[in-house]
Design an enzyme around this catalytic site. Structure first.
Site, short mmCIF file in Angstrom:
data_model
loop_
_atom_site.label_atom_id
_atom_site.label_comp_id
_atom_site.label_asym_id
_atom_site.label_seq_id
_atom_site.Cartn_x
_atom_site.Cartn_y
_atom_site.Cartn_z
N LYS A 109 -8.58 7.57 22.16
CA LYS A 109 -8.92 7.81 23.57
C LYS A 109 -8.86 9.30 23.83
CE LYS A 109 -9.72 5.15 27.24
NZ LYS A 109 -10.18 3.75 27.19
N1 GLU Z 1 -13.62 2.90 27.69
C1 GLU Z 1 -13.93 1.56 27.27
C2 GLU Z 1 -12.64 0.80 26.99
O1 GLU Z 1 -11.59 1.14 27.49
C3 GLU Z 1 -14.94 1.50 26.15
C4 GLU Z 1 -14.53 2.16 24.88
C5 GLU Z 1 -15.65 2.25 23.83
O2 GLU Z 1 -16.70 1.70 24.04
O3 GLU Z 1 -15.38 2.89 22.82
O4 GLU Z 1 -12.64 -0.19 26.33
#
Ligand code: GLU
Length: 419
Positions: A109
């Site tokens: 993240k």
């Molecule tokens: N931000 C989204 C999540 O928390 C998608 C993450 C992604 O597609 O890599 O799952």
């Protein structure tokens, strides 16, 4: 005003949830040591020339929690309340989430502490590009693949893709997902999180023998996940009785006209003042009389101090970490069925995986193929988690964590330790 409460540190919550599942599954201490903490944590300084000529320094992060099952995967968040601990928590949840839906990714993240609502497009572009250049050593289609998260979108991904590609000398679409279609994005990626939420709620309704048609639903947060889920519930004949966003909350006991509300939100940027609705206070939405509550905003929205007011039979976590462990215990004692975040909102990363596969193959699929595959992944994953929930008589959150953590544990045990 919908703001994150400071009652809980998200990383503490992630660790508490990890220990609870690890204890229930009897995970040995050595494996816990290997999979619990982030593999890599990067803090970067992001100086940006603002429109008025002065330089503002933003703080940014990229955390790779795990690469045991594949490249780190997870979104990038632009929000005033982004902290390193929040990003570490979100990265940890990505690891278990990718494992729950059994896609070959680890978890990561990123985030920048900023207020994108008060920045111009030019400022946002310069900040995104400088942040990308700062995290460049970590990212790449085989290493770590960012995607949209709160207040980032396909345009943000296009800037990241372009910045990365410029430094490499050729276009590399697979470095991010959630891109515009014209740059190698996937059909259905934009709606994927909301669609996945919808599929898991369908499964939960089946399991509880509760009709979705006619059900009263409250949606907290009307961004990408919340608005798409609301639209699909509306199409399925459910009544969306309450909706909130960061500016206000609205209510209509007979159901809001969701297509028109989405139109207004797109045009004006808020839901407040929608015709045929009455304003309610943000804290009232959690306790509104409804069958299904969909927290689709930020972490820590349902806490010990308001969980007692929840009337819904199902809580579907479209957001990451919206329910604190204390609130979990209260919901559990009330017989509320929680579809945990790492299952409920996994549709987004699942279609991100499809996008990455298409980019790697330079071969693109039709929307119907994406939806069919997504439905299959979400429904299979729901069944897998439900099975653990029933067999072990453990809450759905612990069941989902057992499934995800178990898969990661297996990967690290087979790989062993280098050197
Ligand atoms: N931000 C989204 C999540 O928390 C998608 C993450 C992604 O597609 O890599 O799952």
């Amino acid at each position: 005003m919908l703001t994150k409460e400071s009652t809980g540190n998200a990383y503490d919550v992630a660790m508490e949830n990890f220990e609870a599942a690890a204890n229930t599954m009897g995970l040995d201490e050595d494996t816990r040591q290997m999979i619990k903490c982030p593999e890599r944590v990067l803090t970067v300084s992001v100086p940006v020339r603002m429109d008025d000529g002065h330089i503002h320094r933003f703080e940014g992060y990229r955390v790779q929690h795990s690469t045991a099952r594949g490249p780190a995967k997870g979104g990038i968040r632009f929000h005033p309340q982004v902290t390193l601990d929040e990003v570490k928590a979100l990265a940890t949840w990505m690891t278990w989430k990718c494992a729950v839906v059994n896609i070959p990714f680890g978890g990561g993240k990123g985030g920048v502490t900023c207020d994108p609502k008060h920045m111009s497009r030019g400022e946002l572009e310069r900040m995104t590009r400088r942040y990308t250049s700062a995290i460049l050593p970590l990212i790449g289609p085989e290493q770590d693949i960012p995607a949209p998260d709160v207040y980032t979108n396909s345009q943000t991904m296009a800037w990241i893709m372009d910045t990365y590609s410029m430094t490499k000398g050729y276009s590399i679409a697979g470095v991010v997902t959630g891109k515009p279609i014209s740059l190698g994005g996937s059909l259905g990626r934009n709606e994927a999180t909301g669609r996945g939420v919808f599929y898991t709620v369908e499964c939960a309704c089946d399991h509880l023998k509760m009709p979705l048609k006619g059900a009263a639903i409250a949606v907290q947060g009307f961004g990408n996940a919340g608005s798409v889920a609301a639209q699909l519930f509306h199409e399925a004949g459910a009544k969306i009785v309450a909706v909130s966003d960061s500016t206000g909350s609205i209510y209509n006991r007979n159901g809001l006209n969701i297509p028109e509300l989405i139109q207004m939100k797109t045009m004006c940027g808020h839901v407040e003042g929608f015709p045929e609705s009455e304003p309610i206070l943000p804290h009232e939405l959690i306790g509104i009389d409804c069958d299904i509550l969909v927290p689709a905003a930020l972490e820590n929205m349902i806490r010990e101090d308001n969980a007692g007011t929840v009337k819904a039979r199902i809580v579907a976590e479209a957001a990451n970490g919206p329910v604190t462990p204390g609130a979990d215990r209260i919901l559990e004692s009330k017989g509320c069925f929680v579809i945990p975040d790492i299952l409920c909102n996994a549709g987004g990363v699942t279609v991100s995986y499809f996008e990455w596969v298409q980019d790697e193959q330079h071969l693109f699929w039709e929307a119907q193929d994406i939806y069919k595959r997504l439905e299959r992944v979400m429904k299979t994953s729901f069944r897998d988690v439900l099975k653990i929930h029933m067999e072990r008589k453990t809450p759905m959150r612990i069941a989902a964590n057992i499934l995800g953590i178990g898969r990661v544990a297996e990967a690290v045990q087979i790989r062993g330790i280098y050197p």
